[in-house]
Enzyme design. Sequence first.
Site, PDB file in Angstrom:
ATOM      1  N   GLY A  74       5.843  -7.458  -6.282  1.00 23.88           N
ATOM      2  CA  GLY A  74       5.136  -6.338  -6.915  1.00 23.88           C
ATOM      3  C   GLY A  74       5.768  -5.868  -8.219  1.00 23.88           C
ATOM      4  N   ILE A 119      -8.126   1.596   5.411  1.00 19.45           N
ATOM      5  CA  ILE A 119      -8.881   0.461   5.942  1.00 19.45           C
ATOM      6  C   ILE A 119      -8.166  -0.856   5.642  1.00 19.45           C
ATOM      7  CG2 ILE A 119     -10.455   0.224   3.973  1.00 19.45           C
ATOM      8  CD1 ILE A 119     -12.627  -0.555   5.867  1.00 19.45           C
ATOM      9  N   HIS A 130     -14.731   0.433  -8.413  1.00 17.90           N
ATOM     10  CA  HIS A 130     -14.363   0.578  -7.005  1.00 17.90           C
ATOM     11  C   HIS A 130     -14.496   2.018  -6.569  1.00 17.90           C
ATOM     12  CE1 HIS A 130     -12.225  -2.958  -8.497  1.00 17.90           C
ATOM     13  NE2 HIS A 130     -12.665  -3.464  -7.375  1.00 17.90           N
ATOM     14  N   SER A 151      -1.239  -3.502  -1.279  1.00 17.41           N
ATOM     15  CA  SER A 151      -0.291  -3.281  -0.195  1.00 17.41           C
ATOM     16  C   SER A 151      -0.348  -4.427   0.815  1.00 17.41           C
ATOM     17  CB  SER A 151      -0.566  -1.948   0.493  1.00 17.41           C
ATOM     18  OG  SER A 151      -1.850  -1.948   1.050  1.00 17.41           O
TER      19      SER A 151
HETATM   20  P1  ADP Z   1      -4.907  -1.238  -3.790  1.00 13.91           P
HETATM   21  O1  ADP Z   1      -3.976  -0.507  -4.701  1.00 13.91           O
HETATM   22  O2  ADP Z   1      -5.089  -2.661  -4.168  1.00 13.91           O
HETATM   23  O3  ADP Z   1      -6.176  -0.486  -3.526  1.00 13.91           O
HETATM   24  P2  ADP Z   1      -3.865  -0.222  -1.268  1.00 13.91           P
HETATM   25  O4  ADP Z   1      -4.710   0.984  -1.490  1.00 13.91           O
HETATM   26  O5  ADP Z   1      -3.908  -0.827   0.084  1.00 13.91           O
HETATM   27  O6  ADP Z   1      -4.122  -1.333  -2.363  1.00 13.91           O
HETATM   28  O7  ADP Z   1      -2.344   0.164  -1.493  1.00 13.91           O
HETATM   29  C1  ADP Z   1      -1.955   1.080  -2.466  1.00 13.91           C
HETATM   30  C2  ADP Z   1      -0.453   1.214  -2.396  1.00 13.91           C
HETATM   31  O8  ADP Z   1       0.171   0.002  -2.779  1.00 13.91           O
HETATM   32  C3  ADP Z   1       0.081   2.239  -3.364  1.00 13.91           C
HETATM   33  O9  ADP Z   1       0.025   3.522  -2.807  1.00 13.91           O
HETATM   34  C4  ADP Z   1       1.507   1.750  -3.593  1.00 13.91           C
HETATM   35  O10 ADP Z   1       2.398   2.299  -2.642  1.00 13.91           O
HETATM   36  C5  ADP Z   1       1.432   0.285  -3.332  1.00 13.91           C
HETATM   37  N1  ADP Z   1       1.572  -0.489  -4.577  1.00 13.91           N
HETATM   38  C6  ADP Z   1       0.676  -0.684  -5.547  1.00 13.91           C
HETATM   39  N2  ADP Z   1       1.191  -1.497  -6.515  1.00 13.91           N
HETATM   40  C7  ADP Z   1       2.452  -1.791  -6.124  1.00 13.91           C
HETATM   41  C8  ADP Z   1       3.513  -2.586  -6.664  1.00 13.91           C
HETATM   42  N3  ADP Z   1       3.364  -3.252  -7.805  1.00 13.91           N
HETATM   43  N4  ADP Z   1       4.684  -2.659  -5.971  1.00 13.91           N
HETATM   44  C9  ADP Z   1       4.841  -1.993  -4.806  1.00 13.91           C
HETATM   45  N5  ADP Z   1       3.881  -1.237  -4.251  1.00 13.91           N
HETATM   46  C10 ADP Z   1       2.702  -1.150  -4.891  1.00 13.91           C
END
Ligand code: ADP
Length: 573
Positions: free
Chosen positions: A480, A397, A217, A439
């Site tokens: 989460g 995004i 990614h 998220s």
């Molecule tokens: P991805 O991690 O799938 O790329 P995003 O970039 O939209 O999704 O979101 C990242 C955010 O998600 C992180 O900065 C964190 O705050 C939150 N996050 C990731 N894993 C968890 C979890 N298990 N519980 C709560 N928040 C989480």
Amino acid sequence: MTKIFDDPAQFADDALDGFVAANRQYVARVDGGVVRSTESPAGQVALVIGGGSGHYPAFAGLVGAGLASGSACGNMFASPSAGQVYRVAKASQAGGGVLLSYGNYAGDVLHFGQAQDKLNAEGIETRTVLVTDDIASAPLAEIGKRRGIAGDLTVFKVAGAAAEAGLDLDQVERLAIKANHHTRSLGVAFAGCTLPGAAEPLFTVPGGTMSVGLGIHGEPGISEQPLPTASELAKLLVEGLLKDKPEEAGTRVVPILNGLGTVKYDELFLLFGRIEALLTGAGLEIVEPECGELVTSLDMSGLSLTLFWLDDELEEFWSAPADTPAFRKGNLAPRKARSVASMAEAGTAPALDATAASTALAATAVDALKETRAVVVEHEEALGKLDAIAGDGDHGIGMRRGVDAAVAAAEKSHAAGAGLEELLAAAGEQWAERAGGTSGALWGAGVTAVGRTLGSKDSYTAADAAAAVNALRDAIITLGKAEAGDKTMVDALLPFADTFTRAIDDGGSLATSLRAAAEAAAKAADATAGLSPKKGRARPLAEKSLGHPDPGAVSFGLIARRLADYAATIESH
Ligand code: ADP
Ligand code: MG
């Protein structure tokens, strides 16, 4: 640069439609992804794979006889939603149960996990095997934390062939787990990739250097070094993988040299020659290798080497025939086309009753979601940049897509006369469905839980507001499983909920309580800069993250502040 599109926001969907049009003898489109367009024998285990789009031939290109039964296709580099996985699995299953298999990424684990629960609850027996082949993403001692890259082909191929051979779910699952344990990959990148419509690549590699250990990614690599010669590169990859060889490895191995998007086939073949000499020199016997594009990352310049260590049964299933758009081996008897009507679609939830007063109150929720959208749009780029430091750059995004879809769903519900509960359920579902990332799943579940707790009543008390905030907190933590200090949005959410509940208990108004809670959340979000991530995509890059706040915590603080502003304007009326 990704150049060909009409509307960048529609890129993944439009590309998938065209892919299906070009491969109709193999695949058919269903809501959420693709399934085989041919009949599968009744009782066969359905292997359902999937992940973000932008990785062709992963994942839709691997759907066909002898391999996957269906693929859930998320947005660009973003996990498919639980709803997508569920619908693709329902349309794929043939009565023998479902094996879900995909790369180990937090967002995918959340969404596929929710879909698995729903399928099992309906009596469709469903199991999961995660692919964890990337040796650069965690040490051997923490193999379960490794992410999945091009090694997913071996796991999918073995599981798909086992299902094709008529083995039951227990056996297909066992073989998939074994294939994963026998698979190791290591990748390098020479240049980043650019999402459709984006002006800049997700990450860059300084000229004349190579980044070792990249994720698919565009997560930055774990080390950078001067551009090597082909022989030096072959040595780095082979030696790295041999050092990480599984304990039970024999001497027969499948090398898979995978191009990530813009490395020419000639270069891959040249490198493959060097790799084969090193493997043979190490006393290994090469079996049915692969060299080409198997898991890409849009236009990323880079490649990965996978070694798949065979035993007798793994070799049998690796060598078995398969017939899919992107991967073919041997011969299978021709398959009968499947009727379109048999590709079941999931039904929509029945409407709940709502009074006129509750419908009027629901308008406030639409406005609150619009405020949320406004603040996300304002900070979209900054959130993306923050996520790119140690994550995959999609937080801006992803939040944008999620909240856009939530607002659209809420407006539609409101126009149809829905009460608050139904409106927030629709908004939450669409948020999770369209956002893709971790998220998105968490915000979607949170919004839905707030609606469930508030219900559709004619008026609300301060105690209802506190219960709703606690429901938001509980939903996000239950799904989460993050704890305080893991460096996630939970680090902003916990002080937010605590402060809010305390302020309401002390007799504060909605607006003043929300103000205090939002300030606590924003302060806690800033303080995450000093934490090391333990959850999510940023975890493998803990050092890079140190000194920068967590993107999910930051966006939570921003949204909380904007909603406090909004509450103040309502209360002053
Ligand atoms: P991805 O991690 O799938 O790329 P995003 O970039 O939209 O999704 O979101 C990242 C955010 O998600 C992180 O900065 C964190 O705050 C939150 N996050 C990731 N894993 C968890 C979890 N298990 N519980 C709560 N928040 C989480
Ligand atoms: Mg991200």
